[in-house]
Design a protein around this motif. Structure first.
Motif, PDB file in Angstrom:
ATOM      1  N   ALA A 305       0.813  -1.116  -0.054  1.00  0.00           N
ATOM      2  CA  ALA A 305      -0.036  -0.002  -0.072  1.00  0.00           C
ATOM      3  C   ALA A 305       0.931   1.261   0.045  1.00  0.00           C
ATOM      4  CB  ALA A 305      -1.103  -0.098   1.213  1.00  0.00           C
ATOM      5  N   HIS A 313      -2.958   6.193  -7.487  1.00  0.00           N
ATOM      6  CA  HIS A 313      -2.998   4.865  -7.018  1.00  0.00           C
ATOM      7  C   HIS A 313      -3.691   4.331  -8.346  1.00  0.00           C
ATOM      8  CE1 HIS A 313      -3.287   0.949  -5.109  1.00  0.00           C
ATOM      9  NE2 HIS A 313      -2.590   1.233  -4.161  1.00  0.00           N
ATOM     10  N   ALA A 343      -3.822  -3.362  -0.495  1.00  0.00           N
ATOM     11  CA  ALA A 343      -3.891  -2.349  -0.990  1.00  0.00           C
ATOM     12  C   ALA A 343      -5.341  -1.467  -0.671  1.00  0.00           C
ATOM     13  CB  ALA A 343      -3.594  -2.246  -2.536  1.00  0.00           C
TER      14      ALA A 343
END
Length: 365
Positions: A305, A313, A343
């Motif tokens: 993450a 992202h 994530a």
């Protein structure tokens, strides 16, 4: 010894011994050690039981129809599929649980017993958890299950149920430890959840006789099993009077890790967690705080993450284009499921994505 190598008479004797009034694990082991077997213990004179310090009511109940009939019913139950009994001297008895001096001599299992030997993390908290507390529970459970941990809890309402549900949604495994017998599941509102756990290769377990009802004193007692099966206990949301604090303190006594998620100083449901942190529990803000301490047990990288900022992202970008299920995101992103779940959990905790109706959505920043 394997269950198949135990004589029918000895197996019945153990089931009868378990049902005797005022015979908990410690007294069971006292009898077992003194006489070498349950069947020998049941045949010993009452004077021998009294010499061991056992109450007269224990010996008097040995031959009662209720005790005999209960043991016979349990033997019939064991003939069913996905219905098992683990004994304290069996090779497949859970190793961590077996370390306890008061480990359950008998453990009934509905579902897959082998998962009790897998690395487990317990998640516990309030039965009346807030919506944010339940969301946090689900996010952590999905990620930890995706990382390969079995999620263990007590099948209660609130945090427990949210943890079990989320583990199943992530395709992981979960263990529910009951404070009742397996045939008297409580609360009944979680009957469907328990059935789903059993059907999917997870498990529901209990040390109590199959027909044991929901007695108040049995729920704190089952907490030592929740912590005893686990490498650590995460308390998500709890008041200072919560039974979750009992589980956490038992975990500390058993040498397990204790984690607590902090909350607002104005929220009563955060005070139990704050108390645990003051007493030495690890303060947890992200899943990484748990995984970093258990690197030898987990199967996913720590940097999942942290590779991207939320604004760029790739998962957020995919969800900005269209909401997706977890399965669709695996296909679209090319990520492995544990990496993806880690994530998504971090992004959800940061408020950048949300799971609704089985699909992930990007939240407007």
């Amino acid at each position: 010894m394997p269950l198949s190598e135990i004589s029918p008479a000895e197996l019945e004797a153990r089931l009868r011994l378990q049902r005797l009034p005022e015979v908990g694990p410690r007294r069971y082991y006292t009898l077992f050690s003194a006489f070498g077997s349950a069947s020998s213990a049941l045949c010993a004179p009452a004077t021998a039981w009294r010499a061991l310090g056992l109450p007269a009511v224990c010996a008097e109940a040995r031959r009662s129809p209720q005790v005999r009939d209960g043991a016979s019913a349990a033997l019939r139950w064991l003939e069913g599929s996905s219905q098992h009994l683990l004994l304290h001297d069996q090779p497949d008895y859970p190793g961590l649980l077996g370390e306890l001096s008061d480990a359950p001599p008998l453990l009934f299992v509905a579902g897959e017993p082998s998962i009790l030997e897998k690395p487990q993390l317990a998640m516990v908290g309030s039965r009346r958890a807030s919506r944010p507390g339940l969301d946090t529970t689900a996010a952590f459970s999905r990620c930890l299950a995706g990382a390969g941990f079995v999620i263990t809890s007590g099948l209660a309402l609130g945090v427990d149920g949210a943890a079990h549900h989320a583990a199943l949604e992530a395709g992981g495994q979960t263990v529910g430890v009951l404070g009742t017998g397996l045939q008297k599941l409580y609360p009944q509102r979680h009957r469907a959840l328990a059935d789903a756990m059993i059907a999917s290769g997870s498990a529901v377990v209990s040390e109590f006789p199959l027909d044991a009802g929901p007695l108040a004193g049995n729920f704190p007692r089952r907490n030592r099993i929740i912590s005893g099966l686990s490498l650590g206990v995460l308390v998500v949301e709890a008041s200072v009077a919560s039974g979750s604090l009992i589980t956490a303190r038992l975990a500390a006594e058993q040498g397990r890790e204790v984690y607590a998620i902090p909350g607002s100083i104005h929220h009563p449901g955060a005070r139990g967690c704050h108390q645990l942190i003051r007493e030495g529990a690890t303060l947890v803000e992200t899943v990484e705080h748990i995984l970093e301490g258990l690197q030898g047990w987990r199967s996913m990288p720590l940097t999942t993450a942290d590779l991207f900022t939320p604004s760029c992202h790739p998962l957020v970008q995919l969800l900005q284009a269209a909401p997706c299920t977890t399965e669709a995101l695996v296909s679209a992103s090319g990520w492995e499921l544990p990496q993806l779940l880690a994530a998504l959990t971090e992004l959800e905790l940061q408020g950048h994505v949300v799971l609704e109706g089985g699909r992930w959505f990007a939240r407007a920043s």
